[in-house]
Design a protein around this motif. Sequence first.
Motif, PDB file in Angstrom:
ATOM      1  N   SER A  32     -37.767 -55.845 -82.426  1.00  0.00           N
ATOM      2  CA  SER A  32     -37.378 -54.705 -83.263  1.00  0.00           C
ATOM      3  C   SER A  32     -36.990 -55.116 -84.685  1.00  0.00           C
ATOM      4  O   SER A  32     -37.012 -54.286 -85.596  1.00  0.00           O
ATOM      5  CB  SER A  32     -36.219 -53.938 -82.611  1.00  0.00           C
ATOM      6  OG  SER A  32     -35.086 -54.785 -82.470  1.00  0.00           O
ATOM      7  N   ARG A  36     -42.063 -52.650 -89.163  1.00  0.00           N
ATOM      8  CA  ARG A  36     -42.868 -51.704 -88.399  1.00  0.00           C
ATOM      9  C   ARG A  36     -44.370 -51.902 -88.624  1.00  0.00           C
ATOM     10  O   ARG A  36     -45.134 -51.921 -87.648  1.00  0.00           O
ATOM     11  CB  ARG A  36     -42.469 -50.259 -88.763  1.00  0.00           C
ATOM     12  CG  ARG A  36     -43.339 -49.190 -88.090  1.00  0.00           C
ATOM     13  CD  ARG A  36     -43.058 -47.805 -88.659  1.00  0.00           C
ATOM     14  NE  ARG A  36     -43.205 -47.765 -90.100  1.00  0.00           N
ATOM     15  CZ  ARG A  36     -44.370 -47.724 -90.746  1.00  0.00           C
ATOM     16  NH1 ARG A  36     -45.506 -47.705 -90.072  1.00  0.00           N
ATOM     17  NH2 ARG A  36     -44.407 -47.686 -92.071  1.00  0.00           N
ATOM     18  N   ARG A  39     -45.551 -54.837 -86.486  1.00  0.00           N
ATOM     19  CA  ARG A  39     -45.533 -54.519 -85.047  1.00  0.00           C
ATOM     20  C   ARG A  39     -46.701 -53.607 -84.696  1.00  0.00           C
ATOM     21  O   ARG A  39     -47.394 -53.820 -83.693  1.00  0.00           O
ATOM     22  CB  ARG A  39     -44.215 -53.839 -84.661  1.00  0.00           C
ATOM     23  CG  ARG A  39     -42.975 -54.690 -84.849  1.00  0.00           C
ATOM     24  CD  ARG A  39     -41.777 -54.125 -84.079  1.00  0.00           C
ATOM     25  NE  ARG A  39     -41.563 -52.713 -84.275  1.00  0.00           N
ATOM     26  CZ  ARG A  39     -40.788 -52.178 -85.225  1.00  0.00           C
ATOM     27  NH1 ARG A  39     -40.155 -52.974 -86.084  1.00  0.00           N
ATOM     28  NH2 ARG A  39     -40.626 -50.878 -85.332  1.00  0.00           N
ATOM     29  N   GLU A  40     -46.937 -52.603 -85.536  1.00  0.00           N
ATOM     30  CA  GLU A  40     -48.006 -51.651 -85.252  1.00  0.00           C
ATOM     31  C   GLU A  40     -49.376 -52.316 -85.358  1.00  0.00           C
ATOM     32  O   GLU A  40     -50.273 -52.006 -84.557  1.00  0.00           O
ATOM     33  CB  GLU A  40     -47.907 -50.464 -86.216  1.00  0.00           C
ATOM     34  CG  GLU A  40     -46.697 -49.575 -85.954  1.00  0.00           C
ATOM     35  CD  GLU A  40     -46.630 -48.393 -86.896  1.00  0.00           C
ATOM     36  OE1 GLU A  40     -47.436 -48.352 -87.867  1.00  0.00           O
ATOM     37  OE2 GLU A  40     -45.789 -47.505 -86.673  1.00  0.00           O
ATOM     38  N   SER A  91     -40.352 -54.944 -96.539  1.00  0.00           N
ATOM     39  CA  SER A  91     -41.502 -54.347 -97.227  1.00  0.00           C
ATOM     40  C   SER A  91     -42.024 -55.256 -98.340  1.00  0.00           C
ATOM     41  O   SER A  91     -43.143 -55.081 -98.810  1.00  0.00           O
ATOM     42  CB  SER A  91     -41.131 -52.982 -97.804  1.00  0.00           C
ATOM     43  OG  SER A  91     -40.124 -53.110 -98.791  1.00  0.00           O
ATOM     44  N   GLU A 110     -47.914 -53.170 -95.346  1.00  0.00           N
ATOM     45  CA  GLU A 110     -48.888 -52.294 -94.700  1.00  0.00           C
ATOM     46  C   GLU A 110     -50.250 -52.399 -95.378  1.00  0.00           C
ATOM     47  O   GLU A 110     -51.282 -52.522 -94.705  1.00  0.00           O
ATOM     48  CB  GLU A 110     -48.391 -50.848 -94.726  1.00  0.00           C
ATOM     49  CG  GLU A 110     -49.305 -49.885 -94.001  1.00  0.00           C
ATOM     50  CD  GLU A 110     -48.699 -48.492 -93.875  1.00  0.00           C
ATOM     51  OE1 GLU A 110     -49.234 -47.687 -93.089  1.00  0.00           O
ATOM     52  OE2 GLU A 110     -47.684 -48.217 -94.550  1.00  0.00           O
TER      53      GLU A 110
END
Length: 214
Positions: A32, A36, A39-40, A91, A110
């Motif tokens: 965790s 994100r 992980r995704e 980020s 991302e």
Amino acid sequence: MINPSDINLSQFITNWYGPRDSPKTFLGPEYSWLPRPLREWHALASQWTRPIIADNKMIPLMEISPREGKAIFMTDSSRDWLWSFDASNPSQVYDAELHHPWEPCSESLEELLIHTTIREGVNNANSFRLCPEVKVDLIPQIIAPTTEVAFGEWRWPVPGYRTFMSEFLVINVGPAPSFQASDDPRCSFWSIEAGSNHQDHLAYLDKLGINWMK
């Protein structure tokens, strides 16, 4: 220009590698702390047995750990170039050549993961065309069926690479090896890497008189 945020990565991977053939990996609470998007991405990639990233190397999640505030999540194939995220500000992404200082990347985590996946589509394609030196006046014909993706600038492998894509094509355009050390913007040759999973979509390249590696 294609906005990277408009790319459906799941659809691209399905188009490129075929239907999912593996169950989605469940990531427990011990992961965790990881960002994100990372992980995704791993959860998505786990649904294909064929590696989504083959040239660069993604660090397995269980092996990622912060060191001096940075957590390395990807390397190039020789492990001489590294990418990390800031453990206190996930980020923010950094890259560095081995034993050199970290420098901030121009992309978010991302976007960098999308960029890596699309770029590596050429390396993983069933059919490809490669040429290290293509005359600049042929570039418009080469990229004609595609649209440039508005990715941020990378320092690896050298600055100046651009990526173009369509539903069936990915094309990477970068400085030719003989001009990589030159600051001359008028370089007359460029390196081309084109890939597709449908041979027919590369046929137009064979009509341009270029000595392609296939």
